[in-house]
Write an enzyme that holds these catalytic residues in place. Structure first.
Site, PDB file in Angstrom:
ATOM      1  N   ARG A 159       0.741  -1.166   0.066  1.00 10.25           N
ATOM      2  CA  ARG A 159      -0.016  -0.033   0.040  1.00 10.25           C
ATOM      3  C   ARG A 159       0.799   1.154   0.043  1.00 10.25           C
ATOM      4  O   ARG A 159       0.334   2.197   0.489  1.00 10.25           O
ATOM      5  CB  ARG A 159      -1.057  -0.002   0.968  1.00 10.25           C
ATOM      6  CG  ARG A 159      -1.994  -1.090   1.316  1.00 10.25           C
ATOM      7  CD  ARG A 159      -2.950  -1.199   0.225  1.00 10.25           C
ATOM      8  NE  ARG A 159      -3.695  -2.420   0.000  1.00 10.25           N
ATOM      9  CZ  ARG A 159      -3.528  -3.452  -0.701  1.00 10.25           C
ATOM     10  NH1 ARG A 159      -2.433  -3.651  -1.083  1.00 10.25           N
ATOM     11  NH2 ARG A 159      -4.310  -4.475  -0.320  1.00 10.25           N
ATOM     12  N   SER A 199     -10.628   0.857   3.175  1.00 10.47           N
ATOM     13  CA  SER A 199      -9.931   0.577   4.632  1.00 10.47           C
ATOM     14  C   SER A 199      -9.308   1.359   5.213  1.00 10.47           C
ATOM     15  O   SER A 199      -8.674   2.543   4.674  1.00 10.47           O
ATOM     16  CB  SER A 199      -8.640  -0.747   4.283  1.00 10.47           C
ATOM     17  OG  SER A 199      -9.640  -1.695   3.753  1.00 10.47           O
ATOM     18  N   GLU A 239      -4.237   3.301   6.944  1.00  8.60           N
ATOM     19  CA  GLU A 239      -4.080   3.265   5.248  1.00  8.60           C
ATOM     20  C   GLU A 239      -4.588   4.599   4.680  1.00  8.60           C
ATOM     21  O   GLU A 239      -4.034   4.963   3.820  1.00  8.60           O
ATOM     22  CB  GLU A 239      -4.616   1.981   4.925  1.00  8.60           C
ATOM     23  CG  GLU A 239      -4.419   1.929   3.376  1.00  8.60           C
ATOM     24  CD  GLU A 239      -4.990   0.483   3.098  1.00  8.60           C
ATOM     25  OE1 GLU A 239      -5.895   0.294   2.018  1.00  8.60           O
ATOM     26  OE2 GLU A 239      -4.795  -0.724   3.457  1.00  8.60           O
TER      27      GLU A 239
END
Length: 302
Positions: free
Chosen positions: A174, A225, A295
């Site tokens: 990520r 998320s 995130e």
């Protein structure tokens, strides 16, 4: 600010607005105003405005479709550049495609699947732009952008434009080189896909979409998320095991469908979400000794 606004308007580079509320441009429907909001109409015009901003040392921030983003209630200082309809082009050359950073990931994956090209099935439910997906190495269902990206066309802070390779993007979970080491905007991306059976590809795409609908709260405004998975653990499982699903602060609520989603249950503010994020962090650290990292990207005035 009036003079600056007029100067930018005179550049004739696309849509230019003052004090545009960013809640209208984020999937969480949260965010204060941008001093100046620009949606450039072409690659040339985005470079033009970046050169202008650099010369005057004006702070800027780029956004795509506003997923994976939490904008401060106080908004963003300076200029916000949105990659939208002026940067959503697509060229298909056999099994390789070149696509603009403003193109929707969902619509791209759907279009490509119908042409019998495989590699983007994992992205069928990612509600962001191609630029944002490359920027954060978006992924799902065991795959991510790093698996298919050949190179990316980047506009750096100094106004320079450069194609950089997959290796130079320094992808990890990520993250990419663009977040801290070499800040920049993804203008275009080149993906290498593979030819496959159209029916099988479309079927897998539909399975992935159905899975998202069954397990994630897309009926409420959310940013995707909230936390990175602290592998080998999973953020959603930790939050669920801690008994936090459904917990609410102000208008921000931990989804009852998936523990790693915070939804805007009604007039939530960025402060509500930030308070809830901190509560989750404190709880998981206390119960399991695990430090949770976000995130979702948190930006704007403090």
């Amino acid at each position: 600010m009036d003079g600056l606004f007029t100067e930018i308007q005179d550049l004739n580079i696309g849509k230019v607005k003052r004090n545009e509320r960013l809640s209208q441009h984020t999937t969480m429907k949260i965010g204060g105003p941008a001093d100046i909001f620009i949606e450039p109409s072409s690659l040339e015009n985005i470079q033009k405005v970046m050169t202008f901003l650099k010369e005057r040392q004006i702070p800027w921030r780029a956004i795509g479709r506003g997923s994976n983003l939490l904008v401060s209630d106080k908004g963003i200082e300076g200029v916000v550049i949105k990659l939208g309809s002026g940067l959503d082009h697509l060229t298909i050359n056999d099994s390789a495609i070149t696509v603009g950073g403003g193109h929707s990931v969902v619509s791209l994956s759907t279009l490509i699947s119908k042409k019998g090209l495989s590699g983007l099935e994992f992205a069928s439910g990612i509600p962001g732009s191609v630029g944002g997906a490359v920027y954060m190495n978006a992924g799902a269902h065991g795959s991510d952008i790093s698996k298919i990206l050949t190179k990316a066309h980047i506009l750096f802070e100094d106004g320079s434009m450069e194609w950089i390779t997959n290796e130079e993007m320094e992808f990890t979970y990520r993250t990419s080189v663009l977040q801290k080491k070499r800040p920049g905007i993804v203008l275009e991306a080149e993906f290498q896909l593979t030819k496959g059976d159209r029916t099988a590809i479309v079927s897998q795409m539909q399975k992935n979409k159905d899975y998202r609908k069954e397990t994630q709260p897309w009926n409420f405004p959310c940013a995707g998320s909230i936390f990175r998975n602290p592998l080998p653990n999973y953020a959603g499982k930790l939050i669920e095991d801690a008994g936090l699903k459904g917990y609410q602060m102000g208008g921000a609520k931990i989804s009852e469908m998936h523990g790693n989603f915070i939804v805007n249950a009604g007039n939530a503010t960025a402060k509500d979400v930030l308070d809830l994020i901190q509560y989750i962090k404190d709880t998981i650290l206390h119960l399991y000794g695990i430090k949770m990292e976000t995130e979702v990207e948190i930006i704007g005035r403090v």
